[in-house]
Structures are given as C-alpha cells and as structure tokens.
Scaffold this motif. Sequence first.
Motif, PDB file in Angstrom:
ATOM      1  N   LEU A 217      34.910 -13.986 -18.587  1.00 50.06           N
ATOM      2  CA  LEU A 217      36.164 -13.241 -18.719  1.00 50.06           C
ATOM      3  C   LEU A 217      35.949 -11.732 -18.758  1.00 50.06           C
ATOM      4  O   LEU A 217      36.802 -10.973 -18.322  1.00 50.06           O
ATOM      5  N   SER A 218      34.811 -11.292 -19.273  1.00 51.47           N
ATOM      6  CA  SER A 218      34.563  -9.852 -19.364  1.00 51.47           C
ATOM      7  C   SER A 218      34.390  -9.209 -17.991  1.00 51.47           C
ATOM      8  O   SER A 218      34.441  -7.982 -17.872  1.00 51.47           O
ATOM      9  N   ARG A 219      34.195 -10.018 -16.923  1.00 49.44           N
ATOM     10  CA  ARG A 219      34.030  -9.474 -15.571  1.00 49.44           C
ATOM     11  C   ARG A 219      35.321  -9.528 -14.755  1.00 49.44           C
ATOM     12  O   ARG A 219      35.322  -9.162 -13.579  1.00 49.44           O
ATOM     13  N   ILE A 220      36.396 -10.024 -15.353  1.00 48.61           N
ATOM     14  CA  ILE A 220      37.702  -9.998 -14.682  1.00 48.61           C
ATOM     15  C   ILE A 220      38.308  -8.624 -14.875  1.00 48.61           C
ATOM     16  O   ILE A 220      38.451  -8.140 -15.999  1.00 48.61           O
ATOM     17  N   THR A 221      38.663  -7.964 -13.791  1.00 50.30           N
ATOM     18  CA  THR A 221      39.042  -6.553 -13.843  1.00 50.30           C
ATOM     19  C   THR A 221      40.547  -6.300 -13.846  1.00 50.30           C
ATOM     20  O   THR A 221      40.966  -5.152 -13.962  1.00 50.30           O
ATOM     21  N   ASP A 222      41.367  -7.345 -13.694  1.00 49.90           N
ATOM     22  CA  ASP A 222      42.813  -7.144 -13.717  1.00 49.90           C
ATOM     23  C   ASP A 222      43.463  -8.268 -14.515  1.00 49.90           C
ATOM     24  O   ASP A 222      42.771  -9.112 -15.087  1.00 49.90           O
ATOM     25  N   ARG A 223      44.776  -8.258 -14.577  1.00 47.27           N
ATOM     26  CA  ARG A 223      45.480  -9.320 -15.277  1.00 47.27           C
ATOM     27  C   ARG A 223      45.652 -10.520 -14.342  1.00 47.27           C
ATOM     28  O   ARG A 223      46.248 -10.398 -13.273  1.00 47.27           O
ATOM     29  N   PRO A 224      45.144 -11.692 -14.707  1.00 47.59           N
ATOM     30  CA  PRO A 224      45.295 -12.865 -13.847  1.00 47.59           C
ATOM     31  C   PRO A 224      46.769 -13.213 -13.633  1.00 47.59           C
ATOM     32  O   PRO A 224      47.600 -13.075 -14.534  1.00 47.59           O
ATOM     33  N   GLU A 225      47.075 -13.667 -12.411  1.00 45.52           N
ATOM     34  CA  GLU A 225      48.438 -14.044 -12.057  1.00 45.52           C
ATOM     35  C   GLU A 225      48.478 -15.530 -11.699  1.00 45.52           C
ATOM     36  O   GLU A 225      47.732 -15.995 -10.840  1.00 45.52           O
ATOM     37  N   ALA A 226      49.346 -16.278 -12.386  1.00 44.65           N
ATOM     38  CA  ALA A 226      49.516 -17.699 -12.096  1.00 44.65           C
ATOM     39  C   ALA A 226      50.634 -17.889 -11.082  1.00 44.65           C
ATOM     40  O   ALA A 226      51.610 -17.142 -11.071  1.00 44.65           O
ATOM     41  N   PHE A 227      50.473 -18.879 -10.224  1.00 44.80           N
ATOM     42  CA  PHE A 227      51.514 -19.147  -9.227  1.00 44.80           C
ATOM     43  C   PHE A 227      51.494 -20.634  -8.893  1.00 44.80           C
ATOM     44  O   PHE A 227      50.579 -21.373  -9.265  1.00 44.80           O
ATOM     45  N   GLY A 228      52.511 -21.069  -8.165  1.00 45.26           N
ATOM     46  CA  GLY A 228      52.591 -22.473  -7.772  1.00 45.26           C
ATOM     47  C   GLY A 228      53.306 -23.326  -8.800  1.00 45.26           C
ATOM     48  O   GLY A 228      53.786 -22.844  -9.831  1.00 45.26           O
ATOM     49  N   ARG A 229      53.374 -24.600  -8.510  1.00 41.46           N
ATOM     50  CA  ARG A 229      54.106 -25.537  -9.350  1.00 41.46           C
ATOM     51  C   ARG A 229      53.342 -25.852 -10.633  1.00 41.46           C
ATOM     52  O   ARG A 229      52.130 -26.055 -10.620  1.00 41.46           O
ATOM     53  N   ALA A 230      54.059 -25.901 -11.749  1.00 37.06           N
ATOM     54  CA  ALA A 230      53.454 -26.285 -13.018  1.00 37.06           C
ATOM     55  C   ALA A 230      53.033 -27.746 -12.969  1.00 37.06           C
ATOM     56  O   ALA A 230      53.730 -28.597 -12.417  1.00 37.06           O
ATOM     57  N   GLY A 231      51.868 -28.033 -13.508  1.00 35.66           N
ATOM     58  CA  GLY A 231      51.340 -29.395 -13.510  1.00 35.66           C
ATOM     59  C   GLY A 231      50.568 -29.760 -12.265  1.00 35.66           C
ATOM     60  O   GLY A 231      50.095 -30.906 -12.155  1.00 35.66           O
ATOM     61  N   ALA A 232      50.418 -28.823 -11.333  1.00 31.31           N
ATOM     62  CA  ALA A 232      49.694 -29.117 -10.094  1.00 31.31           C
ATOM     63  C   ALA A 232      48.192 -29.219 -10.321  1.00 31.31           C
ATOM     64  O   ALA A 232      47.483 -29.827  -9.528  1.00 31.31           O
ATOM     65  N   VAL A 233      47.687 -28.618 -11.403  1.00 27.99           N
ATOM     66  CA  VAL A 233      46.257 -28.605 -11.677  1.00 27.99           C
ATOM     67  C   VAL A 233      45.980 -29.428 -12.929  1.00 27.99           C
ATOM     68  O   VAL A 233      46.677 -29.284 -13.942  1.00 27.99           O
ATOM     69  N   SER A 234      44.959 -30.266 -12.864  1.00 22.88           N
ATOM     70  CA  SER A 234      44.516 -31.019 -14.035  1.00 22.88           C
ATOM     71  C   SER A 234      43.004 -31.131 -13.995  1.00 22.88           C
ATOM     72  O   SER A 234      42.402 -31.197 -12.923  1.00 22.88           O
ATOM     73  N   ARG A 235      42.392 -31.148 -15.150  1.00 26.64           N
ATOM     74  CA  ARG A 235      40.939 -31.210 -15.221  1.00 26.64           C
ATOM     75  C   ARG A 235      40.462 -32.626 -14.910  1.00 26.64           C
ATOM     76  O   ARG A 235      41.004 -33.605 -15.451  1.00 26.64           O
ATOM     77  N   PRO A 236      39.450 -32.778 -14.061  1.00 25.64           N
ATOM     78  CA  PRO A 236      38.888 -34.103 -13.798  1.00 25.64           C
ATOM     79  C   PRO A 236      38.342 -34.723 -15.080  1.00 25.64           C
ATOM     80  O   PRO A 236      37.754 -34.034 -15.919  1.00 25.64           O
ATOM     81  N   GLU A 237      38.526 -36.016 -15.231  1.00 25.74           N
ATOM     82  CA  GLU A 237      38.149 -36.683 -16.475  1.00 25.74           C
ATOM     83  C   GLU A 237      36.641 -36.670 -16.724  1.00 25.74           C
ATOM     84  O   GLU A 237      36.200 -36.696 -17.864  1.00 25.74           O
ATOM     85  N   ASP A 238      35.839 -36.637 -15.663  1.00 25.81           N
ATOM     86  CA  ASP A 238      34.396 -36.727 -15.829  1.00 25.81           C
ATOM     87  C   ASP A 238      33.718 -35.361 -15.946  1.00 25.81           C
ATOM     88  O   ASP A 238      32.491 -35.263 -15.896  1.00 25.81           O
ATOM     89  N   VAL A 239      34.495 -34.303 -16.127  1.00 29.24           N
ATOM     90  CA  VAL A 239      33.928 -32.953 -16.180  1.00 29.24           C
ATOM     91  C   VAL A 239      33.762 -32.519 -17.631  1.00 29.24           C
ATOM     92  O   VAL A 239      34.709 -32.588 -18.422  1.00 29.24           O
ATOM     93  N   ASP A 240      32.556 -32.073 -17.975  1.00 28.68           N
ATOM     94  CA  ASP A 240      32.268 -31.515 -19.298  1.00 28.68           C
ATOM     95  C   ASP A 240      32.193 -29.995 -19.140  1.00 28.68           C
ATOM     96  O   ASP A 240      31.211 -29.457 -18.614  1.00 28.68           O
ATOM     97  N   LEU A 241      33.221 -29.300 -19.583  1.00 29.72           N
ATOM     98  CA  LEU A 241      33.294 -27.850 -19.379  1.00 29.72           C
ATOM     99  C   LEU A 241      32.136 -27.132 -20.064  1.00 29.72           C
ATOM    100  O   LEU A 241      31.563 -26.181 -19.515  1.00 29.72           O
TER     101      LEU A 241
END
Length: 330
Positions: free
Chosen positions: A206-230
């Motif tokens: 996050l410290s390397r992000i240089t601007d304010r992130p912008e969200a777009f698109g339909r809500a609920g379109a993204v979900s984390r895969p069940e087998d992913v350990d962040l």
Amino acid sequence: MATARAERLVNLVLCLLSTRQYLTAEGIRRIVPGYADAPTDEAFYRTFERDKSELRDLGVPLEIGRNSAFDSVDGYRIARRDYELADIGLEPDEAAAVALALRLWDSPELTGAARGALLKLRAAGVEVDERASGAIEPRVRTSEPAFPALLAAVQSGRVVSFDYRRPNDPQPRTRTVQPWGVVSWRGRWYLVGHDQDREATRCFRLSRITDRPEAFGRAGAVSRPEDVDLLKLVAGVDRDPPPATSARLWVEQGRAQGLRRRASVVGQQRLDGVDGDVLEIELFYPDSAASWIAGYGPDVVVLEPDVLRKSVHEAHLGTVAAFSGAEVDG
C-alpha cells in the motif's frame, strides 16, 4: 452467572479506563452496572475484591491512589498507557479467534452495557476521557492513505484501479485489480488480488500506491477464491525479515507495563531524581516503534540508539505542536 460476571468486569474496566480521577469503591458501586444489586455492604465488598483480583490475574494494571490530600480513602483507575498493547502479529487461526471476539463485543448486550456505564459515569460528575470509550474495542490502525478505499472495494466486491510505483522504478503505472483482501504482514499493508492487466495473482504494498484507488463495476462481481491463503501469498513476497535493532530504554519503576512485557530488565538507573529500570528490547521496525514508545510520555526515555531517541523526541514535539496549535522548534 458467568455471563453476568463477565459483563460486570467489562463495565468495571471501561469505567476505570474512562476516567482520569481515582474512583472510590462506593463511587464504583453507584456507577458500574452489576454492583448495585448486592444485598449488603459486605456482599458488595466481597464481590469487588474478587473482581479486582481477577483483573490483576488477567494482567489489567489497576492503579490505587487519591485525587487530593483531603481524600480519606483510596480510589482506583486504569492508566491507558499501561493498558494498551503495541502491534501484535497474529497467525491465521489466532486472527480468526480475534474476529470471533470482535463479534462478541459487537453484540447488543455488551455494547448496551458499556454505553450505560459511560452514561452513569458522566451523570455522577466524573470526568470521562472520550478517547477511552473505544479503547476496549479492537480496531484496525493504519496510516496508509489507500487503505480505506481498498478495504471498501474488497467489502463491496468491486474492481479497483490505482497508480503503483514498483521498486527502482520512479514512474508509477496504472494497475487494474480484482481485490481479494488487505493483509498486514511484518508492519506493512498489502493488497492481494488478481491483476487483470497481467492475468496473474499479485500482491501490492500500500505504501507504493501513489493515488487514491478508484472502484468501479458491479458490486459483488469480485470474490476471493476459496483455496487462496492471502497471508501465505504475502509471506512469499516478503520472505526476508528486517534485522532486529537492539534498544536500551529507561523506564520509571512501576510504569509502562505494556512495554515491560516485551523487554528484559538489565539494570537500574536514577534519571533526573527518579528511580527506574534499564530495559533492553529487540525492535524489527524501529520507525513504527517510535510512536508506540512516545505514547508512554515521560515514563520512558530512550538511551540508545540515538536514531530512535531522536525519533521519539520528534514525536513528542509533534504532539505538543498539535495540542498548542503552534510549530515547535526541536
């Protein structure tokens, strides 16, 4: 009965944490829910003594004192500087346990009792520290400007875009990411997700992000895969821990219990006429530790290294400037 005792202890901690004054046992009896039901004075004092012992066994630092020379009995309070903990690193199963505890705190029974305790405290004429009302509630603290927008995008399940600066590359480049989660690892915050431009899983500091992130698109379109350990993904990116820095601190006797839990006493020293202990502590992130140490105020003095001592001194000057509204010359 166990639930009633737990609620009474929570109310007692919140009450003693929220006041700068010493509260007598009788004052606590009138203010804290759960004590007024005692049928006799003897029953109240037995219950109060058991509760004090239980809090001490749990490591809650109770202070005993009097507000003035005219007071005839001792009172009690909890110093926030000794009660609060520094940043704690948690394993995934430990983090899950904390999340369950947070859900318990969010229950109407506990929040209602806590608010009632604060109202009674104010009604009794006790000076309440407003900042302490949320000190028991677990909170996520981060100074990264991109954090709120990214967390909102994860929670809403929307794609997010931002400008990102890679190491050794002064030119930021736009990234479009399906966000899966925001993770803290070794003092740094990361966004983990699917990079749509590169068609691959990526971690972004996050410290390397240089601007304010912008969200777009339909809500609920993204979900984390069940087998992913962040956390494992982030740990794979940041494998090498920073070297530890050894620091020596002077700590006034009986003070800064939260710091003492992470340090070792190596000697005693009298500083400006005040007796104290010399502590040694290993710090992996001295920059972030400086603000934590500065929070103990005059109870803790950095002896070495000099860089940490100056950082803590600058943090103290910044606090003075913030409250006085004037620039302070160090």
